[in-house]
Design a protein around this motif. Structure first.
Motif, mmCIF file in Angstrom:
data_model
loop_
_atom_site.group_PDB
_atom_site.id
_atom_site.type_symbol
_atom_site.label_atom_id
_atom_site.label_comp_id
_atom_site.label_asym_id
_atom_site.label_seq_id
_atom_site.Cartn_x
_atom_site.Cartn_y
_atom_site.Cartn_z
ATOM 1 N N SER A 8 14.151 -4.892 2.324
ATOM 2 C CA SER A 8 14.739 -4.609 1.010
ATOM 3 C C SER A 8 14.153 -3.338 0.403
ATOM 4 O O SER A 8 14.816 -2.670 -0.406
ATOM 5 C CB SER A 8 14.534 -5.793 0.058
ATOM 6 N N ASP A 9 12.939 -2.961 0.795
ATOM 7 C CA ASP A 9 12.345 -1.726 0.290
ATOM 8 C C ASP A 9 13.091 -0.487 0.767
ATOM 9 O O ASP A 9 13.008 0.562 0.129
ATOM 10 C CB ASP A 9 10.878 -1.619 0.686
ATOM 11 N N LEU A 10 13.797 -0.582 1.882
ATOM 12 C CA LEU A 10 14.589 0.564 2.328
ATOM 13 C C LEU A 10 15.664 0.896 1.294
ATOM 14 O O LEU A 10 15.960 2.057 1.040
ATOM 15 C CB LEU A 10 15.243 0.297 3.683
ATOM 16 N N ARG A 11 16.217 -0.121 0.708
ATOM 17 C CA ARG A 11 17.257 0.083 -0.301
ATOM 18 C C ARG A 11 16.642 0.355 -1.667
ATOM 19 O O ARG A 11 17.047 1.284 -2.363
ATOM 20 C CB ARG A 11 18.164 -1.152 -0.373
ATOM 21 N N ASN A 12 15.654 -0.430 -2.053
ATOM 22 C CA ASN A 12 15.119 -0.362 -3.408
ATOM 23 C C ASN A 12 14.037 0.691 -3.616
ATOM 24 O O ASN A 12 13.878 1.198 -4.727
ATOM 25 C CB ASN A 12 14.553 -1.728 -3.811
ATOM 26 N N ASN A 13 13.278 0.993 -2.572
ATOM 27 C CA ASN A 13 12.147 1.914 -2.698
ATOM 28 C C ASN A 13 12.110 2.939 -1.572
ATOM 29 O O ASN A 13 11.046 3.262 -1.044
ATOM 30 C CB ASN A 13 10.823 1.129 -2.710
ATOM 31 N N PHE A 14 13.268 3.459 -1.230
ATOM 32 C CA PHE A 14 13.339 4.402 -0.112
ATOM 33 C C PHE A 14 12.431 5.601 -0.325
ATOM 34 O O PHE A 14 11.736 6.031 0.594
ATOM 35 C CB PHE A 14 14.778 4.876 0.114
ATOM 36 N N ASN A 15 12.420 6.154 -1.521
ATOM 37 C CA ASN A 15 11.589 7.331 -1.788
ATOM 38 C C ASN A 15 10.106 7.035 -1.574
ATOM 39 O O ASN A 15 9.363 7.885 -1.083
ATOM 40 C CB ASN A 15 11.831 7.868 -3.199
ATOM 41 N N LYS A 16 9.667 5.843 -1.938
ATOM 42 C CA LYS A 16 8.267 5.454 -1.741
ATOM 43 C C LYS A 16 7.939 5.370 -0.248
ATOM 44 O O LYS A 16 6.882 5.835 0.196
ATOM 45 C CB LYS A 16 7.993 4.107 -2.436
ATOM 46 N N ILE A 17 8.844 4.801 0.527
ATOM 47 C CA ILE A 17 8.632 4.706 1.981
ATOM 48 C C ILE A 17 8.588 6.103 2.589
ATOM 49 O O ILE A 17 7.727 6.412 3.412
ATOM 50 C CB ILE A 17 9.721 3.828 2.635
ATOM 51 N N SER A 18 9.487 6.963 2.164
ATOM 52 C CA SER A 18 9.501 8.339 2.653
ATOM 53 C C SER A 18 8.190 9.044 2.305
ATOM 54 O O SER A 18 7.609 9.747 3.136
ATOM 55 C CB SER A 18 10.677 9.097 2.052
ATOM 56 N N GLU A 19 7.720 8.832 1.104
ATOM 57 C CA GLU A 19 6.468 9.432 0.662
ATOM 58 C C GLU A 19 5.292 8.961 1.520
ATOM 59 O O GLU A 19 4.448 9.761 1.928
ATOM 60 C CB GLU A 19 6.237 9.052 -0.809
ATOM 61 N N ILE A 20 5.239 7.669 1.802
ATOM 62 C CA ILE A 20 4.172 7.123 2.654
ATOM 63 C C ILE A 20 4.220 7.769 4.038
ATOM 64 O O ILE A 20 3.192 8.190 4.574
ATOM 65 C CB ILE A 20 4.287 5.585 2.766
ATOM 66 N N CYS A 21 5.419 7.854 4.607
ATOM 67 C CA CYS A 21 5.569 8.435 5.943
ATOM 68 C C CYS A 21 5.047 9.868 5.989
ATOM 69 O O CYS A 21 4.377 10.257 6.942
ATOM 70 C CB CYS A 21 7.032 8.418 6.370
ATOM 71 N N HIS A 22 5.345 10.644 4.963
ATOM 72 C CA HIS A 22 4.960 12.053 4.971
ATOM 73 C C HIS A 22 3.501 12.270 4.562
ATOM 74 O O HIS A 22 2.805 13.067 5.185
ATOM 75 C CB HIS A 22 5.897 12.859 4.070
ATOM 76 N N GLN A 23 3.051 11.578 3.555
ATOM 77 C CA GLN A 23 1.684 11.794 3.080
ATOM 78 C C GLN A 23 0.638 11.206 4.017
ATOM 79 O O GLN A 23 -0.409 11.806 4.240
ATOM 80 C CB GLN A 23 1.500 11.225 1.676
ATOM 81 N N GLU A 24 0.908 10.041 4.544
ATOM 82 C CA GLU A 24 -0.069 9.354 5.397
ATOM 83 C C GLU A 24 0.059 9.733 6.862
ATOM 84 O O GLU A 24 -0.826 9.438 7.662
ATOM 85 C CB GLU A 24 0.068 7.836 5.246
ATOM 86 N N ALA A 25 1.182 10.359 7.222
ATOM 87 C CA ALA A 25 1.461 10.699 8.628
ATOM 88 C C ALA A 25 1.308 9.474 9.526
ATOM 89 O O ALA A 25 0.746 9.542 10.606
ATOM 90 C CB ALA A 25 0.579 11.847 9.094
ATOM 91 N N GLU A 26 1.798 8.355 9.024
ATOM 92 C CA GLU A 26 1.764 7.088 9.756
ATOM 93 C C GLU A 26 3.147 6.440 9.684
ATOM 94 O O GLU A 26 3.879 6.640 8.721
ATOM 95 C CB GLU A 26 0.747 6.127 9.115
ATOM 96 N N PRO A 27 3.490 5.644 10.677
ATOM 97 C CA PRO A 27 4.758 4.932 10.606
ATOM 98 C C PRO A 27 4.690 3.781 9.596
ATOM 99 O O PRO A 27 3.616 3.273 9.291
ATOM 100 C CB PRO A 27 4.955 4.395 12.024
ATOM 101 N N VAL A 28 5.847 3.398 9.100
ATOM 102 C CA VAL A 28 5.971 2.232 8.213
ATOM 103 C C VAL A 28 6.742 1.175 8.994
ATOM 104 O O VAL A 28 7.847 1.429 9.484
ATOM 105 C CB VAL A 28 6.699 2.592 6.899
ATOM 106 N N PHE A 29 6.165 -0.006 9.110
ATOM 107 C CA PHE A 29 6.793 -1.107 9.830
ATOM 108 C C PHE A 29 7.647 -1.895 8.846
ATOM 109 O O PHE A 29 7.169 -2.320 7.796
ATOM 110 C CB PHE A 29 5.731 -2.001 10.476
ATOM 111 N N ILE A 30 8.910 -2.082 9.197
ATOM 112 C CA ILE A 30 9.862 -2.782 8.339
ATOM 113 C C ILE A 30 10.086 -4.182 8.904
ATOM 114 O O ILE A 30 10.348 -4.354 10.088
ATOM 115 C CB ILE A 30 11.202 -2.019 8.274
#
Length: 88
Positions: A8-30
């Motif tokens: 549900s975060d893909l729909r509701n918090n996509f920008n946050k997930i994108s930010e984590i991916c770019h800032q942390e340089a780590e994958p996000v497990f859904i």
């Protein structure tokens, strides 16, 4: 530490997930219904991982070739041959 988010975060918090991916340089497990479903990562991280895989494959081929009983030349000889080919 892995980043795990519900689908549900893909729909509701996509920008946050994108930010984590770019800032942390780590994958996000859904997860979906509490189970792993997919992985999201930045393009930069994906390209880096693909380059590493390609490098490992090339190293594996080189390692296999080095085990063959074919004649080998030294680094100095190789550079000399390359220079002479370039000068021709």
């Amino acid at each position: 530490m892995p980043f795990i988010r519900p689908i549900s975060d893909l729909r509701n918090n996509f920008n946050k997930i994108s930010e984590i991916c770019h800032q942390e340089a780590e994958p996000v497990f859904i997860t979906k219904n509490g189970q792993g479903n997919m992985v999201v990562m930045s393009m930069a991280l994906y390209e880096k991982q693909q380059a590493l895989l390609e490098l490992y494959q090339k190293l594996s081929v080189a390692e296999s070739q080095s085990q063959l009983n074919e004649p080998k030349i030294s680094h100095k000889e190789l550079i000399s041959k390359l220079r002479s080919n370039l000068n021709e």
